[in-house]
Design a protein around this motif. Structure first.
Motif, short mmCIF file in Angstrom:
data_model
loop_
_atom_site.label_atom_id
_atom_site.label_comp_id
_atom_site.label_asym_id
_atom_site.label_seq_id
_atom_site.Cartn_x
_atom_site.Cartn_y
_atom_site.Cartn_z
N GLU A 175 0.83 -1.21 0.00
CA GLU A 175 0.00 0.00 0.00
C GLU A 175 0.86 1.26 0.00
O GLU A 175 0.58 2.22 -0.72
N GLY B 140 2.25 2.17 -3.22
CA GLY B 140 1.25 2.59 -4.19
C GLY B 140 0.71 1.47 -5.04
O GLY B 140 -0.03 1.71 -6.00
N MET B 141 1.03 0.21 -4.69
CA MET B 141 0.63 -0.93 -5.52
C MET B 141 -0.71 -1.55 -5.10
O MET B 141 -1.15 -2.52 -5.71
N SER C 255 -5.81 2.37 -1.49
CA SER C 255 -5.67 2.91 -0.14
C SER C 255 -6.63 2.22 0.82
O SER C 255 -7.82 2.09 0.54
N ILE D 90 4.87 3.32 -10.92
CA ILE D 90 4.47 3.46 -9.52
C ILE D 90 5.63 3.23 -8.57
O ILE D 90 5.88 4.02 -7.64
N ALA E 186 8.86 6.08 -4.09
CA ALA E 186 7.88 5.17 -3.52
C ALA E 186 8.54 4.23 -2.51
O ALA E 186 7.97 3.95 -1.44
N ASN F 295 9.14 6.08 0.65
CA ASN F 295 7.87 6.17 1.40
C ASN F 295 7.62 4.87 2.17
O ASN F 295 7.19 4.90 3.33
N THR G 240 -0.01 6.22 -7.28
CA THR G 240 -0.54 4.94 -6.81
C THR G 240 -1.38 4.29 -7.91
O THR G 240 -1.69 4.92 -8.94
N SER H 33 -4.35 3.86 -8.01
CA SER H 33 -5.62 4.58 -8.21
C SER H 33 -5.52 5.62 -9.31
O SER H 33 -6.54 6.13 -9.79
N THR I 159 -2.20 10.65 -6.50
CA THR I 159 -1.00 10.63 -5.68
C THR I 159 -1.31 10.03 -4.32
O THR I 159 -2.47 10.00 -3.88
N ILE I 160 -0.27 9.59 -3.64
CA ILE I 160 -0.47 8.98 -2.34
C ILE I 160 -1.03 9.98 -1.33
O ILE I 160 -1.83 9.64 -0.47
N GLU J 172 -4.74 10.48 -1.66
CA GLU J 172 -5.49 9.34 -1.12
C GLU J 172 -5.73 9.45 0.38
O GLU J 172 -6.70 8.89 0.89
#
Length: 581
Positions: free
Chosen positions: A215, A218-219, A222, A258, A263, A266, A350, A352, A355-356, A359
């Motif tokens: 998560e 970003g894979m 959320s 992603i 990432a 993060n 991400t 979605s 951006t993270i 989310e």
């Protein structure tokens, strides 16, 4: 980061198999029709492979067949064509010598399934520890649009009114039996209440850590990481992920878009904030190693995670379990906290398409005893401590949030076990020359040595020490430990003993100094003595003659780079091979 979707409609990978009316096309398409598929399903709509690690011998993933039906529903709703593909499932509970030995084999086989079949996008159905990294490694190697759907954690366990964390209490109760504080009958009674629903470990063990890493990278959508396996919202998440992968294929949103260096940074910081498993170190290094242009190293773990406070009050570091974590708001709350503290690359993309930060920016914390305030953390410095010195020239790791404060700076006499069998043969001997000031050292349990690097690094203490009321000692090995485990445990010592690292020549009576604050681990022998010992060292184990064991032993790299097979590094892409029909 801005992402520009590819034009749609366009020709997809699957049309190399199904498009047109040639003999080869009819060969591929015609046989698929024996399942009752209408002709227009092959008209260019996205074919989505549901890569399912369900297995009766992987109990954490035992419910994924039912969950995949919700994924299929989402794919159908979005205009895709779902095909469920059973893939290699390495269970932490059953695989011998260790599931870790087969993570790379699973990744290799799944990569070839992705590349060699008419699949435009993948849903990665994962749960148990090694299934998440192996499928993500495969997706990185192929770079087809992919989304992670985890099975979720099991419900809280209970024993006589006490929360029971899977794994964490197994180690605790086992030690209590050896110390004479718990009877065998009570241990069996506790067993009955440990695993009371489908799902993965309910602690912040490796399974929940890797769900969180997916998560944070970003894979996954959320909120995916913490929903309990049996909660109806887990099924909703699966269905929404099925819808989303179809659009990802249309947009050509791939893992390489992603899983950037930002990432991974993060994810490292998230791991510190949640008090995540040390196994995440090896798995993220391996996933990054499959990406072109992502240079992730062990030093990045210390650089990014060192000053991150642990704010999630979950076992094995804290007192709650994943069920409470979900009710408090789950991982999105943690990621928001990192963003507010300036510790998040907010523009990381991400699955979605957002951006993270977009989310998580509006989420709320519903329980500040589970997800703690930033000014009242569980540990001021969480993360993973990367230690170096003459005992670990390439590094070793320790999880401060699970360690004892008074042992983070310690000098002690080494009590050496040559391997796990030596440890088991001697640890209960009342004549073993050991006390709580000593440092327990175990060799030959790394990627080559065990083989496969088993979770034996959190060695149980000798009964003679436990009976004094002592519950922790410094332990050093080239092994891993379960993410559910705890203690002042130095792991992944590199180079490993079986590869001739300095750990191989530690002797009983040597003194070792551990200084976590200064990231140091030092064997108190002279450089000349160490060189003499290493020159005289010879391997203890014979090389396997054939089979996967031979392949693994010949090609596995060290823990410091992710313990992947050397010939699997980098992205090989998803180009369609020649059709011989």
């Amino acid at each position: 980061m801005t992402f520009k979707p590819a034009p749609w409609p366009r020709k997809l990978r699957s049309q190399e198999w199904y498009g047109g009316n040639s003999r080869d096309t009819i060969y591929h398409r015609g046989w698929m029709k024996n399942q009752g598929h209408p002709h227009d399903l092959f008209d260019g709509r996205p074919v989505i492979g549901i890569m399912n690690t369900w297995s009766d011998l992987t109990p954490c993933n035992g419910h994924l067949r039912e969950l995949s039906e919700k994924v299929k529903a989402g794919i159908w709703e979005a205009g895709g064509f779902p095909v469920e593909v059973p893939v290699f499932s390495a269970s932490e509970n059953t695989f011998r010598p260790t599931a870790m030995m087969f993570r790379n084999l699973a990744a290799l086989s799944i990569e070839e399934q992705m590349r060699g079949q008419p699949i435009d996008g993948c849903v990665l159905m994962v749960g148990c520890d090694k299934t998440t990294p192996s499928l993500m490694m495969a997706a990185a190697s192929c770079d087809v649009p992919s989304i992670v759907v985890t099975g979720g954690p099991m419900l809280n366990g209970y024993f006589r009114g006490e929360r029971v964390g899977s794994g964490t209490h197994l180690w605790k109760f086992s030690e209590a039996v050896k110390a004479g504080e718990m009877t065998q009958e009570e241990f069996l009674e506790a067993e009955a209440g440990m695993s009371r629903s489908s799902g993965t470990c309910n602690t912040m063990g490796t399974a929940s850590t890797m769900a969180s890493m997916a998560e944070a990278l970003g894979m996954a959508l959320s909120g995916n990481a913490a929903i309990p396996a049996v909660d109806s919202r887990r099924r909703v998440m699966a269905q929404m992920s099925g819808r989303r992968i179809v659009q990802m294929v249309k947009d050509d949103l791939k893992p390489s878009d992603i899983m950037t260096k930002a990432a991974f940074e993060n994810a490292i910081r998230t791991n510190g904030a949640i008090g995540g498993s040390t196994n995440a170190v090896i798995h993220l290094l391996a996933i990054a190693g499959r990406m072109d242009g992502v240079d992730l190293t062990l030093d990045d773990w210390d650089r990014c995670g060192r000053d991150v406070a642990t704010i999630v009050n979950l076992m094995p570091s804290g007192k709650y379990l994943m069920e409470e974590f979900f009710y408090a708001g789950g991982l999105p709350v943690v990621i928001k906290r990192l963003g507010e503290a300036g510790l998040l690359h907010k523009d990381a993309l991400t699955v979605s398409g957002e951006t993270i930060w977009d989310e998580v920016k509006d989420v709320m914390n519903h329980n500040e005893d589970v997800i703690l305030p930033a000014d009242k953390p569980l540990k001021e410095q969480g993360g993973i401590a990367v230690l170096k010195g003459n005992l670990a020239p390439l590094g070793a790791v320790l999880k401060p949030s699970a360690a004892s404060e008074h042992l983070l700076q310690h000098r002690g006499r080494a009590v050496v076990f040559e391997d796990i069998d030596d440890y088991k043969a001697r640890i209960d001997d009342p004549d073993l020359d050991i006390d709580e000031t000593c440092i327990m050292v175990m060799k030959n349990c790394g990627p080559k040595g065990y083989p496969g690097m088993s979770e034996v690094g959190n060695m149980g203490l000798p009964p003679k020490v436990l009976q004094k009321g002592i519950t922790d000692m410094v332990r050093i090995s080239d092994a891993r430990m379960s993410g559910t485990a705890y203690g002042t445990v130095v792991l992944h010592t590199s180079p490993e003993a079986a590869a001739g690292g300095p750990l191989a020549v530690v002797q009983n009576g040597d003194f070792i100094e551990l200084d976590v604050a200064n990231r140091s681990i030092h064997l108190d022998v002279s450089d000349a003595e160490l060189a003499t010992r290493l020159a005289a060292w010879t391997p203890r184990h014979e090389q396997p003659a054939s089979g996967y064991a031979w392949l693994h032993q010949t090609h596995v790299e060290g823990a410091d780079t992710g313990a992947d097979l050397d010939f699997l590094k980098g992205c090989r892409g998803n180009a369609v091979g020649k059709d011989a029909h």
